[in-house]
Design an enzyme around this catalytic site. Sequence first.
Site, short mmCIF file in Angstrom:
data_model
loop_
_atom_site.label_atom_id
_atom_site.label_comp_id
_atom_site.label_asym_id
_atom_site.label_seq_id
_atom_site.Cartn_x
_atom_site.Cartn_y
_atom_site.Cartn_z
N SER A 9 44.66 -21.52 -18.89
CA SER A 9 45.17 -21.22 -17.66
C SER A 9 46.54 -21.31 -17.70
CB SER A 9 44.52 -22.16 -16.69
OG SER A 9 45.24 -22.40 -15.60
N HIS A 34 43.54 -16.93 -18.41
CA HIS A 34 43.00 -17.40 -17.09
C HIS A 34 44.28 -17.34 -16.20
CE1 HIS A 34 40.05 -19.14 -14.29
NE2 HIS A 34 40.97 -20.02 -14.08
N ASP A 36 45.38 -18.35 -12.27
CA ASP A 36 44.84 -19.05 -10.82
C ASP A 36 45.59 -18.61 -9.62
OD1 ASP A 36 42.71 -20.84 -11.73
OD2 ASP A 36 44.28 -21.52 -13.12
N MET A 38 46.29 -18.73 -5.83
CA MET A 38 46.14 -19.45 -4.69
C MET A 38 47.08 -19.17 -3.66
SD MET A 38 46.21 -23.38 -6.85
CE MET A 38 45.37 -23.31 -8.34
N HIS A 67 41.27 -15.77 -11.40
CA HIS A 67 40.30 -16.78 -10.33
C HIS A 67 41.08 -16.70 -9.13
CE1 HIS A 67 39.09 -21.18 -9.78
NE2 HIS A 67 38.69 -20.41 -9.27
N MET A 69 41.40 -18.10 -5.61
CA MET A 69 41.23 -19.18 -4.72
C MET A 69 41.75 -18.90 -3.55
SD MET A 69 41.50 -22.09 -7.71
CE MET A 69 42.51 -20.73 -8.69
N MET A 138 33.47 -25.00 -11.10
CA MET A 138 34.58 -25.67 -10.79
C MET A 138 34.15 -27.19 -11.50
SD MET A 138 37.17 -23.74 -10.21
CE MET A 138 38.18 -25.13 -10.17
N GLY A 143 42.98 -26.21 -6.99
CA GLY A 143 44.26 -26.27 -6.23
C GLY A 143 45.41 -26.86 -7.11
N PHE A 144 44.85 -27.60 -8.17
CA PHE A 144 46.10 -28.13 -9.12
C PHE A 144 45.71 -28.18 -10.75
CE2 PHE A 144 46.75 -29.71 -4.79
CZ PHE A 144 48.04 -29.32 -4.67
N GLY A 146 45.75 -30.42 -14.03
CA GLY A 146 45.72 -31.89 -14.63
C GLY A 146 45.06 -32.73 -13.94
N ASP A 176 35.85 -24.88 -15.19
CA ASP A 176 37.42 -24.82 -14.96
C ASP A 176 37.88 -26.40 -14.38
OD1 ASP A 176 40.13 -24.19 -14.47
OD2 ASP A 176 39.44 -22.58 -13.16
N GLY A 177 38.66 -26.92 -15.05
CA GLY A 177 39.11 -28.32 -14.57
C GLY A 177 38.82 -29.35 -15.34
N GLY A 178 39.92 -29.98 -15.76
CA GLY A 178 39.76 -31.22 -16.61
C GLY A 178 39.11 -31.18 -17.93
N GLY A 198 44.10 -25.70 -18.84
CA GLY A 198 45.24 -25.58 -18.60
C GLY A 198 46.33 -26.69 -19.20
N SER A 199 46.33 -27.96 -18.64
CA SER A 199 47.25 -28.87 -19.15
C SER A 199 46.71 -29.25 -20.64
CB SER A 199 47.00 -30.02 -18.03
OG SER A 199 45.73 -30.53 -17.78
C1 DX5 Z 1 42.55 -25.45 -10.75
C2 DX5 Z 1 42.48 -24.13 -11.69
C3 DX5 Z 1 42.39 -24.53 -13.04
C4 DX5 Z 1 43.50 -25.22 -13.57
C5 DX5 Z 1 42.95 -26.29 -14.57
O1 DX5 Z 1 42.19 -25.06 -9.30
O2 DX5 Z 1 41.44 -23.35 -11.19
O3 DX5 Z 1 42.09 -23.22 -13.61
O4 DX5 Z 1 44.45 -24.53 -14.18
O5 DX5 Z 1 43.80 -26.94 -15.04
P1 DX5 Z 1 43.49 -28.27 -15.70
O6 DX5 Z 1 42.86 -27.74 -17.28
O7 DX5 Z 1 44.85 -28.88 -16.36
O8 DX5 Z 1 42.54 -29.12 -15.37
ZN ZN Z 2 41.11 -21.66 -12.56
#
Ligand code: DX5
Ligand code: ZN
Length: 237
Positions: A9, A34, A36, A38, A67, A69, A138, A143-144, A146, A176-178, A198-199
């Site tokens: 991401s 990917h 994002d 928002m 994606h 949002m 999810m 939203g964010f 990390g 997606d996420g963590g 992402g992170s």
């Molecule tokens: C969160 C996004 C994700 C985000 C994941 O709302 O949809 O795609 O980038 O980031 P990590 O992998 O750091 O949780």
């Molecule tokens: Zn995403």
Amino acid sequence: MRQRLLAPSILSADFGRLAEEVRAVERAGADWIHVDVMDGHFVPNITIGPDVVKAVRKATALTVDVHLMITDPDRYLEAFVAAGADWLGVHVEACRHLHRTVQRIRELGAKASVAVNPATPLCLVDPILEHVDMVLLMTVNPGFGGQKFIGSVVSKIRQLRRWIDDRSLKVLIQVDGGVNVDTVDILVECGVDVFVAGSAVFQGSDYHRTVGALKERLYPRDKNLEGGGLSKKPALR
Ligand code: DX5
Ligand code: ZN
């Protein structure tokens, strides 16, 4: 065994050097990119629009997975597909007429994906399952980047895997996420197909190392193979 794909991401990339960052993760072995989107309304953060997707499209030959949002995604489907989205995902919580929306995404020539927040029951995607190409579960509140992985989603992933397999559907499961080296193993075991990270990918500067570490776990060593070699990478179903 099904093919498993890693989708970095770009939310955690350096936006000032975005094209370079996209090329760097492509060289490091990423499967998809990917993106994002928002709107500061459906989620508390604001990110990017179709022009940035266009720039990402120009920078890579990889599949671009967008994606959304955003509230009222119907208004923007055409713009994002025209910008180069191969896959377009909408949130079930944001669509008044979900079937119409996914139908429109497919008419526009993109693959349709439906995203589900951690607190949203899986039954909302049950009636649409035959009409989508992917379901995005999810594993954080959107939203964010990390944020901490929400473990209770694992039972939803298992349930979705059963529905898809029982009906012999070709729908992919995305998370997606963590997603990181600590959480990816359980997701592989649950039958996830596409892993957004992402992170975990963009942390540090050595993307070969971060992408490599995750991809290695997507194909766990097959203990039955002599010499403990990596399992053979299968074709996508
Ligand atoms: C969160 C996004 C994700 C985000 C994941 O709302 O949809 O795609 O980038 O980031 P990590 O992998 O750091 O949780
Ligand atoms: Zn995403």
